[in-house]
Enzyme design. Structure first.
Site, short mmCIF file in Angstrom:
data_model
loop_
_atom_site.label_atom_id
_atom_site.label_comp_id
_atom_site.label_asym_id
_atom_site.label_seq_id
_atom_site.Cartn_x
_atom_site.Cartn_y
_atom_site.Cartn_z
N ASP A 204 0.85 -1.19 0.00
CA ASP A 204 0.00 0.00 0.00
C ASP A 204 0.89 1.24 0.00
O ASP A 204 2.11 1.12 -0.04
CB ASP A 204 -0.93 0.00 1.23
CG ASP A 204 -0.17 0.18 2.54
OD1 ASP A 204 1.08 0.26 2.52
OD2 ASP A 204 -0.83 0.25 3.58
N ASP A 206 1.44 4.78 2.27
CA ASP A 206 1.06 5.40 3.54
C ASP A 206 1.48 6.87 3.58
O ASP A 206 2.61 7.20 3.20
CB ASP A 206 1.76 4.67 4.70
CG ASP A 206 1.55 3.16 4.65
OD1 ASP A 206 0.44 2.72 4.95
OD2 ASP A 206 2.50 2.43 4.29
N ASP A 305 -3.32 4.61 2.65
CA ASP A 305 -3.66 4.98 4.03
C ASP A 305 -3.29 6.43 4.27
O ASP A 305 -2.14 6.81 4.04
CB ASP A 305 -2.85 4.13 5.03
CG ASP A 305 -3.57 2.87 5.43
OD1 ASP A 305 -4.60 2.56 4.82
OD2 ASP A 305 -3.08 2.20 6.35
P1 DGT Z 1 4.24 -2.53 2.92
O1 DGT Z 1 3.11 -1.56 2.84
O2 DGT Z 1 3.78 -3.94 2.88
O3 DGT Z 1 5.29 -2.26 1.91
O4 DGT Z 1 4.98 -2.37 4.33
P2 DGT Z 1 4.90 -1.20 5.36
O5 DGT Z 1 6.10 -1.26 6.21
O6 DGT Z 1 4.59 0.09 4.70
O7 DGT Z 1 3.72 -1.66 6.30
P3 DGT Z 1 2.26 -1.06 6.50
O8 DGT Z 1 1.81 -0.29 5.32
O9 DGT Z 1 1.37 -2.18 6.95
O10 DGT Z 1 2.39 -0.10 7.73
C1 DGT Z 1 3.31 0.97 7.76
C2 DGT Z 1 3.67 1.28 9.15
O11 DGT Z 1 2.59 1.92 9.80
C3 DGT Z 1 3.97 0.03 9.95
O12 DGT Z 1 5.32 -0.06 10.21
C4 DGT Z 1 3.28 0.21 11.23
C5 DGT Z 1 2.38 1.36 11.05
N1 DGT Z 1 0.97 0.98 11.18
C6 DGT Z 1 0.20 0.30 10.32
N2 DGT Z 1 -1.04 0.19 10.79
C7 DGT Z 1 -1.04 0.82 11.98
C8 DGT Z 1 -2.03 1.08 12.97
O13 DGT Z 1 -3.18 0.69 12.86
N3 DGT Z 1 -1.62 1.79 14.06
C9 DGT Z 1 -0.34 2.24 14.19
N4 DGT Z 1 0.04 2.91 15.25
N5 DGT Z 1 0.59 2.03 13.29
C10 DGT Z 1 0.24 1.33 12.21
MG MG Z 2 2.81 0.40 3.62
#
Ligand code: DGT
Ligand code: MG
Length: 381
Positions: A204, A206, A305
């Protein structure tokens, strides 16, 4: 004693937030295997086991060279009996039976397919599997009433399960920046998540949004959403409002790890880069539409997001939303166990001094925690 220079013995600090984890990984075979077991545990609602595998994988990610023998792992933190057994299998036989049989198991495959639907978590998927639903066809035929998120998730299933590229993330960043600038000049938009850590793809995109004048960000999200909707940029959105103040957190009531920012979970309609140009060129636009008749749609669905943070909490929000998920978890564990502090995406509370510690940058937060500053590109634990 004779030195054996060819055998490197590794040494690694025990918390991921004490380590510099770049995207370079010399042990992908081992970390992929452990990550798969972590994922399977998480999908099976066994979070404890999931974290154990994630921690083990994270230790292997920082090793400067490929592991050749078990003896090199002596003294490394976070490598439990189970993870060591998996590593040993791979080093000795080229593969782990447990990993291979998990990959092939009907339950794992079904959990992957069903949780691939936006809005479906491990618990819902498990319930459906108990009812004999293992794939999208069976789900459609089951007559289950899906909520709005799940309907959108099912409709855009293939797009959402195809990873988002850095280029696509940048195009979406421009769309979000334009929306934000139109409804609140001076507001700031920052790309967070994996792309801020330097990843070239993600599941996604962010974003964190704030305004340097505290209070100006109030009411921003609905305006941004309306603007995006008016441009026909959104396929789905659900906004949850900020509930931080209502949560009555305050001194003596340390912040919970639950995030309470105003947040919008959305699915964007992203025109392909080719078609971005076509939008400005009427002739090509006609061609684009003809192509879409031949089943090449001129757009794809992308999960986005959006989070709005008050300026005073921005550093905490930025740190909290940059990830990786394990890095975040380890920061909070470090804060609690080593510093008697409570860290969230809103604040840092010092239990001994019984007060909140202010921070205007991520560097300030690492300093409060007694940690060396780790930049986003080295938080890929
Ligand atoms: P991706 O999108 O699969 O390439 O990997 P990321 O590292 O971007 O992971 P993602 O999009 O699920 O979440 C980004 C960061 O945001 C993750 O390290 C933790 C934080 N995060 C996600 N959802 C929540 C939430 O509901 N509450 C809080 N506090 N942080 C969140
Ligand atoms: Mg992400």
């Amino acid at each position: 004693l004779v030195n054996k220079p060819e055998v490197v013995v590794f040494s690694v600090p025990s918390y991921a937030c004490q380590r510099r984890t770049t995207l370079e990984n010399q042990n992908t075979t081992l970390t992929d295997a452990l990550s798969l077991l972590a994922e399977n545990a998480e999908l099976s609602n066994e979070d404890g086991r999931g974290v154990a595998f994630r921690r083990a994988a994270a230790v292997l990610k920082v090793l400067p060279s490929a592991v050749q023998s078990m003896s090199q792992l002596t003294g490394l933190p976070c490598l439990g009996e189970h993870s060591l057994r998996v590593i040993k299998d791979i080093l000795e036989n080229g593969a782990s039976n447990e990993v291979e049989s998990t990959k092939k198991s009907e339950k794992y495959k079904a959990l992957k397919v069903l949780t691939g639907i936006f809005g479906v978590g491990a618990k819902t998927a498990a319930r459906w599997i108990r009812e004999g639903i293992h794939n999208l066809c069976q789900l459609r035929e089951s007559g289950h009433t899906l909520n709005r998120a799940q309907q959108a998730g099912l409709e855009h299933y293939d797009d959402i399960n195809q990873s988002v590229t850095k280029t696509e993330a940048e195009v979406i960043q421009e769309m979000v920046e334009k929306a934000v600038a139109s409804v609140l000049p001076g507001a700031q938009v920052v790309l967070t998540g994996g792309f801020r850590r330097g990843k070239m793809s993600g599941h996604d995109v962010d974003f964190l949004i704030t305004h340097p004048e505290e209070g100006r960000e109030v009411g921003l999200m609905p305006k941004v959403v309306s603007w995006l909707e008016a441009q026909d940029f959104l396929l789905y959105q659900k906004t949850t409002r900020n509930s931080y103040l209502e949560s009555k957190e305050g001194p003596g009531r340390p912040p919970s790890n639950m995030d309470r920012f105003e947040r919008c979970l959305s699915i964007f309609k992203l025109h392909s880069v080719e078609n971005q140009a076509a939008v400005q060129d009427v002739t090509k636009r006609v061609e684009g539409e003809q192509r879409s008749d031949e089943q090449t749609r001129p757009w794809r669905a992308v999960r986005v997001d959006l989070v709005v943070s008050p300026f005073s909490q921005f550093a905490f929000a930025l740190l909290g939303w940059t990830g990786s998920k394990l890095f975040e978890r380890e920061l909070r564990r470090w804060a609690g166990y080593e510093k008697a502090m409570c860290l969230s995406s809103h604040a840092l509370y010092d239990n001994k001094q019984r007060k909140y510690l202010r921070a205007s940058s991520e560097e300030d937060i690492f300093a409060h925690l007694g940690l060396e500053y780790i930049p986003p590109s080295e938080r890929n634990a």
